[in-house]
Write a protein that holds these residues in place. Structure first.
Motif, mmCIF file in Angstrom:
data_model
loop_
_atom_site.group_PDB
_atom_site.id
_atom_site.type_symbol
_atom_site.label_atom_id
_atom_site.label_comp_id
_atom_site.label_asym_id
_atom_site.label_seq_id
_atom_site.Cartn_x
_atom_site.Cartn_y
_atom_site.Cartn_z
ATOM 1 N N TRP A 446 -2.998 4.922 3.803
ATOM 2 C CA TRP A 446 -1.661 4.326 3.845
ATOM 3 C C TRP A 446 -1.011 4.431 5.217
ATOM 4 O O TRP A 446 -0.026 3.729 5.479
ATOM 5 N N GLY A 447 -1.503 5.310 6.072
ATOM 6 C CA GLY A 447 -0.896 5.431 7.385
ATOM 7 C C GLY A 447 -1.379 6.661 8.117
ATOM 8 O O GLY A 447 -2.071 7.511 7.553
ATOM 9 N N ALA A 456 4.621 3.130 3.318
ATOM 10 C CA ALA A 456 3.706 2.060 2.916
ATOM 11 C C ALA A 456 3.356 2.167 1.440
ATOM 12 O O ALA A 456 3.268 1.159 0.731
ATOM 13 N N TRP A 457 3.154 3.393 0.967
ATOM 14 C CA TRP A 457 2.831 3.581 -0.461
ATOM 15 C C TRP A 457 3.990 3.114 -1.336
ATOM 16 O O TRP A 457 3.793 2.434 -2.343
ATOM 17 N N ALA A 462 6.501 -0.711 -5.114
ATOM 18 C CA ALA A 462 7.639 -1.565 -5.458
ATOM 19 C C ALA A 462 7.188 -2.999 -5.716
ATOM 20 O O ALA A 462 7.691 -3.671 -6.623
ATOM 21 N N ALA A 463 6.246 -3.480 -4.928
ATOM 22 C CA ALA A 463 5.765 -4.848 -5.101
ATOM 23 C C ALA A 463 4.959 -5.012 -6.377
ATOM 24 O O ALA A 463 4.960 -6.079 -6.996
ATOM 25 N N GLY A 482 13.757 10.658 1.719
ATOM 26 C CA GLY A 482 14.376 10.154 2.941
ATOM 27 C C GLY A 482 13.647 8.966 3.543
ATOM 28 O O GLY A 482 13.621 8.812 4.770
ATOM 29 N N LEU A 483 13.082 8.107 2.708
ATOM 30 C CA LEU A 483 12.318 6.948 3.204
ATOM 31 C C LEU A 483 13.250 5.748 3.340
ATOM 32 O O LEU A 483 13.225 4.810 2.538
#
Length: 750
Positions: A446-447, A456-457, A462-463, A482-483
């Motif tokens: 994811w990063g 990213a996760w 959400a999508a 805190g994203l």
């Protein structure tokens, strides 16, 4: 050929003695050949066992295998010896690319093997078989006696004896083992032949004793290569990772595990007077826990352990003898102290370290940087961490732990904290496990940083989410973590799902999570303006759709809707800046309280919520209760009303204790229920009143036992019960005022 049992201090000392005597130019070790380039790290200053070689598939990091090594592991001892004496070190087991491609990759070579003729389901433990043949029913004790606790004048004698014994076992079980073992041993022979061509016979092999007969067996390269032909493979990456003593224990599920890694580590590091040194360690541990242990206890425990070893015919006091002596002398015959010794010393919480030069995925590097900067050291021992989110460092720690949980890296779990229950307090239970390195490798897709990967996760979830409750929970977790970069995508998806969802129950289930999340804006300095608008819109739709949705529900649906009702009520109370919304919600509760088609449990709950908010007077609540409990009401519906009004842990019992009118209404209704109906409503009533505190139940019982309302009824019972009176005694009440002023630190009025 140095055939060993994995993780044995006696085996490790014997290997070192044999290597010192033979001085080989090359040392071949059971392990994945891809790790040959990593072996030099074992000599680095930052490398401290227990550690493990970790191999994981590049395209599927969750597919992983471990090769653990402790300080007392023969393989580790051989590696360190070779590096110290300039000998070549090579691994000769089946490559990890094939091990990971198997349907069931294992952590390590297990001490159990299956025979070809016994069927694939039968497993054979060579140590247990040898112990049974020798007439012992305790395989661990037998192994300690013949290997771990004995010295040998001839450094090669133990290995020759073990090789002969394993050869006899393999003969008895069909000259082989599990089909996977045959493939592994074919590869070992190929690597051994290559080393012999390069170094001649000046080669030492350190491997599981079970494999020695197979490596000595004469065969052809062609036959061995035929066994390896066509093996599946995957692209793999290897590195060193920290391991723990607890993960070496059998109870952790590790195939080649041992019962007492802490005890074995002690035997390896204290070859002289190990019993005396062990008892001293135990005494230090117990004293640290404020248990009375003196030097005399240590001396007596050592004497008792030695005496038990002599009586049992053992060469040296082993774990069994020291444990019995500790129980008798230091624990006064109790296992309480012994449990502490087993956990802290016999198994232990030692966590190894690896040098910074060891390969690692970028996400692992970022996590290590954050751990250093936040002073959040990984520890094998479980500990609780209390955070004050008003402090910058604690708030950053909280964000890190929440982000890791989003990524599936379960280093810590939130727990109910000690002290304040405010939103600025947070408590975690932390324990670093070796498997977390695999979880970090999985999350690396994811990063390259923890924040980027978690963002990213969250955006991906959400999508993909189609459940409103799930996406509201995701929004709450993003705020905790805190994203801020992920919140727009999450809130956009949340608004879309909320607009399309017409099920009021789903909306009511989703609102509490949003309302809880709004509280984090103050202490976490997170902008929740957009979230507040979504929550308010959701609450408006609930107010419109809830009354029709509560009509004509069966018992199960009504019970579930009651939970939704409580959740929405609490959530709207948190939307403190929307007074109009609170008034509208009160109107919804009034409609629910007065509708006959609404189940009794919901009508009763609506009345109770309005009463607690001060929007209903007690007289109005009593009037509605009288209607609900009238003779014409169905008994089951009336019982539901009672459960909704005074059920659960919401103080309903105290309400009945202090208001004799309400108690009298319930008492009169219950006395008038027919025998048949009483049998039906009794379970519901028992569930309602069982939630009360014992003192409340006892007081209610005393009140109703004195008869119905009126003279001699609950009111009279209240007057006759200690602590209750028809009218307050002002003189006695005033007597406590000086004490209250002393407690509060205020001045007593003149």
């Amino acid at each position: 050929m140095l055939g060993v049992r994995h993780h044995g201090p006696g085996s490790a000392r014997a290997v070192l003695a044999a290597l010192d005597a033979g001085r080989p130019k090359a040392v071949l070790i059971e392990g994945p050949p891809e790790a040959d380039g990593l072996v030099g790290l074992a000599a680095e200053e930052g490398m401290r066992p227990p550690v493990a070689l970790l191999a994981h598939a590049v395209d599927d990091p969750g597919r992983a295998a471990f090769w653990p090594m402790a300080e007392f592991s023969p393989e580790w001892a051989a590696i360190r010896w070779a590096l110290a004496h300039g000998a070549e070190v090579r691994f000769i087991d089946l490559p990890a690319v094939h091990t990971l491609a198997a349907s069931d990759p294992t952590w390590d070579d297990s001490e159990e093997y299956a025979s070809e003729d016994a069927g694939a389901g039968l497993r054979v433990d060579p140590v247990a078989e040898l112990a049974r043949t020798a007439g012992h029913d305790d395989a661990e004790r037998w192994w300690e006696d013949v290997v771990e606790l004995r010295g040998a004048t001839d450094p090669f004698a133990p290995f020759e004896a073990l090789a002969e014994a394993m050869g006899a076992l393999r003969e008895a079980y069909g000259h082989g083992g599990h089909p996977r073992d045959l493939v592994r041993e074919a590869h070992m022979r190929i690597r051994l032949r290559a080393a012999q061509k390069e170094f001649g016979d000046d080669v030492a092999v350190v491997c599981g004793a079970w494999h020695v007969p197979a490596l000595r067996r004469r065969g052809t390269v062609t036959a061995d290569r035929a066994l390896l032909k066509g093996l599946p493979k995957v692209k793999a990456e290897l590195t060193w990772v920290p391991w723990t003593h607890r993960r070496l224990a059998r109870r952790s599920g590790y195939g080649a595990g041992i019962e007492a890694p802490g005890w074995y580590a002690h035997l390896f590091t204290a070859p002289d007077r190990p019993v005396e040194r062990w008892m001293t360690k135990v005494a230090g541990l117990l004293r640290a826990e404020d248990l009375p242990v003196s030097s005399a206890h240590v001396i007596e425990a050592v004497r008792l352990a030695d005496t038990l070893a002599a009586l049992r015919g053992r060469p040296l006091a082993g774990l069994g003898e020291t444990t019995d002596a500790i129980r008798a002398v230091m624990g006064d015959g109790s296992d309480a102290a012994l449990d502490l010794v087993r956990d802290r010393l016999v198994v232990g919480d030692v966590l190894g370290t690896v040098p910074a030069a060891a390969p690692a995925v970028p996400l692992q590097r970022d996590l290590e940087r954050l751990q250093r900067s936040l002073r959040l050291k990984p520890e094998a021992q479980e500990r609780e961490l209390d955070l004050d989110l008003r402090k910058d460092n604690d708030a950053a720690r909280s964000r890190l732990l929440h982000r890791l949980r989003l990524l599936g890296v379960t280093w810590g779990d939130p727990v109910a904290g000690r002290g304040s229950t405010g939103t600025f307090r947070e408590s975690w239970r932390l324990r670093w496990e070796p498997e977390l390195h695999v979880q970090i490798a999985e999350a690396g897709v994811w990063g390259t940083t923890v924040e980027a990967a978690a963002t990213a996760w969250a955006e991906s979830q959400a999508a993909a989410a189609d459940d409103l409750a799930a996406i509201t929970s995701l929004a709450e977790r993003c705020l905790l973590a805190g994203l801020t970069d992920a919140l727009p995508a999450v809130l956009h998806a949340l608004a879309d799902r909320a607009a399309l969802d017409t099920d009021v129950a789903h909306l009511a289930q989703a609102l509490p999570a949003l309302a809880r999340a709004l509280r984090y804006g103050d202490v976490r300095a997170t902008d929740t303006t957009a979230l507040r608008e979504v929550a308010a819109g959701l609450a408006e739709r609930i107010c419109v759709g809830l009354p029709p949705a509560c009509a004509a529900l069966d018992a199960d649906a009504a019970a579930e809707m009651r939970e939704r009702l409580d959740g929405v009520h609490t959530a709207i109370a948190l939307l403190t800046d929307r007074g109009d919304l609170a008034d509208r919600w009160a109107g919804v509760l009034r409609r629910l309280a007065g509708r006959e088609r609404v189940p009794g449990v919901l009508r009763g709950r609506a009345v109770r919520l309005l009463l607690d908010e001060g929007r209903f007077a007690v007289d109005e609540a009593a009037r509605l209760m009288g209607l609900a409990l009238s003779p014409g009401a169905p008994p089951a519906d009336a019982a539901g009303w009672v459960e909704g009004f005074v059920g659960g842990a919401s103080g309903g019992g105290l309400l009945l204790v202090h208001d004799e009118r309400l108690l009298g209404l319930v008492d009169d209704w219950l006395g008038g229920v027919s025998a048949d109906a009483f049998t039906d409503v009794l379970p519901l009533l028992r569930r309602t009143f069982a939630a009360y505190e014992p003192g409340v139940r006892r007081t209610l019982g005393e009140l109703v036992a004195r008869g119905p309302a009126g003279p001699g009824g609950p009111a009279a019972a209240a007057a006759a019960t200690p602590g209750f009176a028809p009218e307050p005694d002002e003189r006695r009440a005033d007597a406590v005022l000086p004490l209250l002023h002393l407690i509060l630190g205020t001045e007593v009025p003149a």
